[in-house]
Scaffold this motif. Structure first.
Motif, PDB file in Angstrom:
ATOM      1  N   ALA A  31      -9.611  22.911 -50.138  1.00  0.00           N
ATOM      2  CA  ALA A  31      -9.580  23.600 -48.836  1.00  0.00           C
ATOM      3  C   ALA A  31      -8.402  24.560 -48.744  1.00  0.00           C
ATOM      4  CB  ALA A  31      -9.487  22.570 -47.719  1.00  0.00           C
ATOM      5  N   GLN A  32      -7.485  24.466 -49.687  1.00  0.00           N
ATOM      6  CA  GLN A  32      -6.287  25.313 -49.677  1.00  0.00           C
ATOM      7  C   GLN A  32      -6.473  26.608 -50.464  1.00  0.00           C
ATOM      8  OE1 GLN A  32      -2.742  25.154 -48.592  1.00  0.00           O
ATOM      9  NE2 GLN A  32      -4.037  24.300 -46.996  1.00  0.00           N
ATOM     10  N   GLN A  33      -7.691  27.005 -50.694  1.00  0.00           N
ATOM     11  CA  GLN A  33      -7.968  28.275 -51.374  1.00  0.00           C
ATOM     12  C   GLN A  33      -7.319  28.317 -52.757  1.00  0.00           C
ATOM     13  OE1 GLN A  33     -10.058  30.237 -50.140  1.00  0.00           O
ATOM     14  NE2 GLN A  33      -9.800  32.263 -50.966  1.00  0.00           N
ATOM     15  N   VAL A  34      -7.339  27.207 -53.467  1.00  0.00           N
ATOM     16  CA  VAL A  34      -6.825  27.241 -54.838  1.00  0.00           C
ATOM     17  C   VAL A  34      -8.019  27.257 -55.790  1.00  0.00           C
ATOM     18  CG1 VAL A  34      -4.658  26.043 -54.344  1.00  0.00           C
ATOM     19  CG2 VAL A  34      -6.662  24.702 -54.950  1.00  0.00           C
ATOM     20  N   SER A  35      -7.794  27.696 -57.020  1.00  0.00           N
ATOM     21  CA  SER A  35      -8.895  27.750 -57.973  1.00  0.00           C
ATOM     22  C   SER A  35      -9.317  26.332 -58.358  1.00  0.00           C
ATOM     23  CB  SER A  35      -8.460  28.508 -59.226  1.00  0.00           C
ATOM     24  OG  SER A  35      -7.509  27.735 -59.915  1.00  0.00           O
ATOM     25  N   ARG A  36     -10.505  26.229 -58.931  1.00  0.00           N
ATOM     26  CA  ARG A  36     -11.031  24.914 -59.323  1.00  0.00           C
ATOM     27  C   ARG A  36     -10.077  24.230 -60.325  1.00  0.00           C
ATOM     28  NH1 ARG A  36     -16.391  22.383 -58.890  1.00  0.00           N
ATOM     29  NH2 ARG A  36     -15.805  20.432 -59.799  1.00  0.00           N
ATOM     30  N   ALA A  37      -9.596  25.040 -61.300  1.00  0.00           N
ATOM     31  CA  ALA A  37      -8.690  24.481 -62.313  1.00  0.00           C
ATOM     32  C   ALA A  37      -7.408  23.972 -61.662  1.00  0.00           C
ATOM     33  CB  ALA A  37      -8.367  25.548 -63.342  1.00  0.00           C
ATOM     34  N   HIS A  38      -6.926  24.737 -60.680  1.00  0.00           N
ATOM     35  CA  HIS A  38      -5.710  24.350 -59.964  1.00  0.00           C
ATOM     36  C   HIS A  38      -5.913  23.062 -59.187  1.00  0.00           C
ATOM     37  CE1 HIS A  38      -2.560  27.512 -59.942  1.00  0.00           C
ATOM     38  NE2 HIS A  38      -1.882  26.466 -59.499  1.00  0.00           N
ATOM     39  N   ALA A  39      -7.078  22.962 -58.522  1.00  0.00           N
ATOM     40  CA  ALA A  39      -7.387  21.746 -57.744  1.00  0.00           C
ATOM     41  C   ALA A  39      -7.472  20.542 -58.683  1.00  0.00           C
ATOM     42  CB  ALA A  39      -8.687  21.930 -56.975  1.00  0.00           C
ATOM     43  N   GLU A 125      -2.847  22.246 -41.188  1.00  0.00           N
ATOM     44  CA  GLU A 125      -2.822  21.012 -41.980  1.00  0.00           C
ATOM     45  C   GLU A 125      -3.505  19.865 -41.230  1.00  0.00           C
ATOM     46  OE1 GLU A 125       0.508  18.984 -44.634  1.00  0.00           O
ATOM     47  OE2 GLU A 125       0.927  18.798 -42.514  1.00  0.00           O
ATOM     48  N   VAL A 126      -3.212  19.780 -39.929  1.00  0.00           N
ATOM     49  CA  VAL A 126      -3.807  18.704 -39.121  1.00  0.00           C
ATOM     50  C   VAL A 126      -5.329  18.866 -39.065  1.00  0.00           C
ATOM     51  CG1 VAL A 126      -4.034  17.904 -36.728  1.00  0.00           C
ATOM     52  CG2 VAL A 126      -1.774  18.125 -37.752  1.00  0.00           C
ATOM     53  N   ILE A 127      -5.792  20.098 -38.851  1.00  0.00           N
ATOM     54  CA  ILE A 127      -7.246  20.349 -38.770  1.00  0.00           C
ATOM     55  C   ILE A 127      -7.903  20.030 -40.119  1.00  0.00           C
ATOM     56  CG2 ILE A 127      -8.967  22.220 -38.572  1.00  0.00           C
ATOM     57  CD1 ILE A 127      -7.977  21.195 -35.888  1.00  0.00           C
ATOM     58  N   GLU A 128      -7.259  20.454 -41.202  1.00  0.00           N
ATOM     59  CA  GLU A 128      -7.816  20.177 -42.539  1.00  0.00           C
ATOM     60  C   GLU A 128      -7.929  18.677 -42.769  1.00  0.00           C
ATOM     61  OE1 GLU A 128      -6.132  24.066 -44.881  1.00  0.00           O
ATOM     62  OE2 GLU A 128      -5.301  22.094 -45.345  1.00  0.00           O
ATOM     63  N   MET A 129      -6.881  17.960 -42.393  1.00  0.00           N
ATOM     64  CA  MET A 129      -6.904  16.509 -42.621  1.00  0.00           C
ATOM     65  C   MET A 129      -7.968  15.836 -41.762  1.00  0.00           C
ATOM     66  SD  MET A 129      -3.309  14.876 -43.416  1.00  0.00           S
ATOM     67  CE  MET A 129      -2.535  15.157 -44.970  1.00  0.00           C
ATOM     68  N   LEU A 130      -8.070  16.270 -40.503  1.00  0.00           N
ATOM     69  CA  LEU A 130      -9.063  15.644 -39.613  1.00  0.00           C
ATOM     70  C   LEU A 130     -10.483  15.963 -40.056  1.00  0.00           C
ATOM     71  CD1 LEU A 130      -7.421  16.333 -36.132  1.00  0.00           C
ATOM     72  CD2 LEU A 130      -7.815  14.094 -37.129  1.00  0.00           C
ATOM     73  N   LYS A 131     -10.700  17.237 -40.436  1.00  0.00           N
ATOM     74  CA  LYS A 131     -12.069  17.661 -40.749  1.00  0.00           C
ATOM     75  C   LYS A 131     -12.442  17.461 -42.217  1.00  0.00           C
ATOM     76  CE  LYS A 131     -14.272  18.672 -38.017  1.00  0.00           C
ATOM     77  NZ  LYS A 131     -14.935  17.709 -37.113  1.00  0.00           N
ATOM     78  N   VAL A 132     -11.514  17.818 -43.108  1.00  0.00           N
ATOM     79  CA  VAL A 132     -11.837  17.739 -44.543  1.00  0.00           C
ATOM     80  C   VAL A 132     -11.892  16.286 -45.013  1.00  0.00           C
ATOM     81  CG1 VAL A 132     -11.084  18.372 -46.874  1.00  0.00           C
ATOM     82  CG2 VAL A 132     -10.808  19.979 -45.014  1.00  0.00           C
ATOM     83  N   THR A 133     -10.902  15.511 -44.565  1.00  0.00           N
ATOM     84  CA  THR A 133     -10.834  14.142 -45.082  1.00  0.00           C
ATOM     85  C   THR A 133     -11.479  13.135 -44.144  1.00  0.00           C
ATOM     86  OG1 THR A 133      -8.752  13.606 -44.020  1.00  0.00           O
ATOM     87  CG2 THR A 133      -8.608  14.711 -46.123  1.00  0.00           C
TER      88      THR A 133
ATOM     89  N   ASN B  11     -17.303  22.319 -39.689  1.00  0.00           N
ATOM     90  CA  ASN B  11     -18.091  21.525 -40.646  1.00  0.00           C
ATOM     91  C   ASN B  11     -18.898  22.422 -41.570  1.00  0.00           C
ATOM     92  OD1 ASN B  11     -17.176  19.079 -39.768  1.00  0.00           O
ATOM     93  ND2 ASN B  11     -18.782  18.845 -38.233  1.00  0.00           N
ATOM     94  N   ARG B  12     -19.467  23.495 -40.979  1.00  0.00           N
ATOM     95  CA  ARG B  12     -20.274  24.426 -41.779  1.00  0.00           C
ATOM     96  C   ARG B  12     -19.393  25.100 -42.847  1.00  0.00           C
ATOM     97  NH1 ARG B  12     -22.377  28.731 -38.313  1.00  0.00           N
ATOM     98  NH2 ARG B  12     -22.444  27.194 -36.672  1.00  0.00           N
ATOM     99  N   ALA B  13     -18.176  25.522 -42.405  1.00  0.00           N
ATOM    100  CA  ALA B  13     -17.267  26.199 -43.346  1.00  0.00           C
ATOM    101  C   ALA B  13     -16.822  25.266 -44.467  1.00  0.00           C
ATOM    102  CB  ALA B  13     -16.050  26.711 -42.587  1.00  0.00           C
ATOM    103  N   LEU B  14     -16.809  23.971 -44.151  1.00  0.00           N
ATOM    104  CA  LEU B  14     -16.320  23.014 -45.142  1.00  0.00           C
ATOM    105  C   LEU B  14     -17.386  22.576 -46.129  1.00  0.00           C
ATOM    106  CD1 LEU B  14     -14.081  20.886 -42.843  1.00  0.00           C
ATOM    107  CD2 LEU B  14     -13.352  22.099 -44.871  1.00  0.00           C
ATOM    108  N   ARG B  15     -18.660  22.865 -45.782  1.00  0.00           N
ATOM    109  CA  ARG B  15     -19.711  22.455 -46.705  1.00  0.00           C
ATOM    110  C   ARG B  15     -19.639  23.332 -47.959  1.00  0.00           C
ATOM    111  NH1 ARG B  15     -23.870  22.747 -42.361  1.00  0.00           N
ATOM    112  NH2 ARG B  15     -23.166  21.007 -41.110  1.00  0.00           N
ATOM    113  N   GLY B  16     -19.801  22.746 -49.094  1.00  0.00           N
ATOM    114  CA  GLY B  16     -19.732  23.543 -50.320  1.00  0.00           C
ATOM    115  C   GLY B  16     -19.537  22.639 -51.513  1.00  0.00           C
ATOM    116  N   PRO B  17     -19.533  23.207 -52.714  1.00  0.00           N
ATOM    117  CA  PRO B  17     -19.408  22.363 -53.892  1.00  0.00           C
ATOM    118  C   PRO B  17     -17.969  21.863 -54.069  1.00  0.00           C
ATOM    119  CG  PRO B  17     -19.535  24.666 -54.528  1.00  0.00           C
ATOM    120  CD  PRO B  17     -19.609  24.639 -53.047  1.00  0.00           C
TER     121      PRO B  17
END
Lengths: 180, 234
Positions: A31-39, A125-133, B11-17
């Motif tokens: 979610a931090q816009q890093v490349s796949r290799a970086h992630a 960061e808070v939004i990423e943690m709440l939504k991504v994780t 949620n839509r923006a987060l969907r992806g590989p």
């Protein structure tokens, strides 16, 4: 339970934990816009760090915030290191990112990047943690070493900014549709 | 636009590989296998807090025992209860904050910086109420001597606490350093209250209380230096 077995030296428990937790940790880095290799590198670095400090986990405490507190630490370190990278190196990295196939996160992170652009680093960061994780406010507070009140406040501010921005965008789209 | 609409867009923006390749997972498991052994988990945070707290109390009492309990002897019973009760409560909170800073993913009720601020406000308020001698004699000479003595005992208190928690892992070294510094500073103030018979309001309010913020700042600075060292090693 898996964490306790991992601390006791059970390798199968460690493998199970890696398989269960890594996709969520990977999403957190991606979610931090890093490349796949970086992630991938960040994920591996996080697991090495987790392994080194696995004795600091206490069975009475939730495991997820403990994982994310370490992942966040790795991410912050990575961010600081990347700041130190010279401008020329950064350009080279950007070029290699665009050249190598499958290196980027296929648009979804670009959308997220644009969406979260108006937010401050801590709100983001808070939004990423709440939504991504998918962690709760309490878990995010633990992972970010802050209080629940502070996390709530940041999430509220972030949603307010996002609502304003998205409403403006929607109004702009309507106007342009009417004009055509 | 409603809260749920924003949620849906996020949620839509987060969907992806976002799947991790299996070879990456295997590589991670293999890299851990090299140093795989059972580990002893850290004790509970209440045990660690109690140990760190008693180390600081011991440093303050040892310091006063060496220099003399002149301040304690000059105080009224009520003053003793109020001053050492508040110092004890603040030292417990600082010990807890330090323990939490050394264990990832623990719950925080108050940040270390805010605890420092509240500690200074509480001590200024209490000392301002209890010490009503507004005359000053040799303000700087006696004051600097007290500040130096307080800091002299703050250093071992903070260092011993750090040593006790060395198995921990500080995700933020600056916060951990600040907490350790605050804890040491409160031990230093405790030692000064036990020892110093100078009850002039200005002396106590400025030079005794100054031990806590100075010690915290030094601790935060040390934390920053340790962070830079850790970063340069990687």
């Amino acid at each position: 339970m898996l964490m306790v077995r991992y601390q006791q030296g059970d390798f199968t428990a460690a493998t199970a934990l890696i398989e269960r937790t890594s996709p969520r940790l990977y999403r957190f880095f991606a979610a931090q816009q890093v490349s796949r290799a970086h992630a991938d590198d960040l994920l591996q670095e996080t697991w090495l760090r987790i392994h080194k400090v696995r004795h600091t986990y206490r069975p009475s405490e939730p495991a997820l915030p403990w994982f994310y507190a370490i992942a966040r630490h790795v991410r912050v370190d990575h961010h600081r290191k990347s700041i130190r990278v010279t401008e020329g190196e950064r350009e080279l990295q950007a070029m290699s990112k665009t050249i190598s196939p499958g290196a980027s996160n296929a648009g979804s992170s670009d959308d997220l990047e644009a969406l979260l652009a108006p937010l401050s680093a801590s709100e983001r960061e808070v939004i990423e943690m709440l939504k991504v994780t998918g962690m709760s406010l309490e878990e995010v507070a633990r992972a970010t070493s802050s209080t629940v009140g502070s996390v709530k406040q940041k999430a509220h501010r972030a949603y307010k900014k996002l609502r304003v921005m998205l409403s403006r965008e929607a109004a702009g789209r309507e106007r342009s549709e009417k004009a055509t | 636009m409603k809260h749920e609409d924003v949620d849906e867009i996020l949620n839509r923006a987060l969907r992806g590989p976002h799947d991790v390749k299996s070879e990456v997972l295997h590589r991670i498991a293999d890299s851990l296998k090299v140093s795989f052994a059972p580990v002893r988990p850290l004790p509970s945070s209440i045990v660690l807090t109690a140990v760190v707290f008693f180390v600081c109390v011991a440093v303050a009492i040892a310091g006063a025992a060496r220099a003399g309990f002149f301040g304690f002897a000059k105080m009224h019973l009520m003053e003793r209860w109020i001053i050492f009760g508040l110092l004890g409560a603040l030292a417990w909170a600082a010990a807890r904050s330090f323990v939490h800073a050394m264990i990832p993913g623990t719950r925080r009720h108050i940040t270390a910086a805010r605890l420092l601020g509240w500690s200074c406000v509480a001590l200024v308020g209490l000392f301002g109420l209890l010490f009503r001698d507004y005359e000053t004699h040799q303000f700087f000479r006696l004051g600097i001597a007290c500040l130096a003595t307080g800091l002299l005992y703050a250093v071992p208190a903070a260092l011993f606490s750090w040593l006790l928690l060395r198995r921990g892992f500080a995700v933020n070294m600056v916060t951990a350093g600040l907490s350790a510094g605050l804890l040491g500073g409160l031990a230093g103030i405790g030692m000064l209250e036990l020892h110093c018979p100078n009850f002039e309001a200005a002396h106590v309010l400025v030079w005794h209380i100054a031990v806590a913020p100075i010690s915290s700042a030094v601790g935060a600075g040390m934390g920053w230096l340790l962070h830079l060292r850790r970063a340069s090693r990687q």
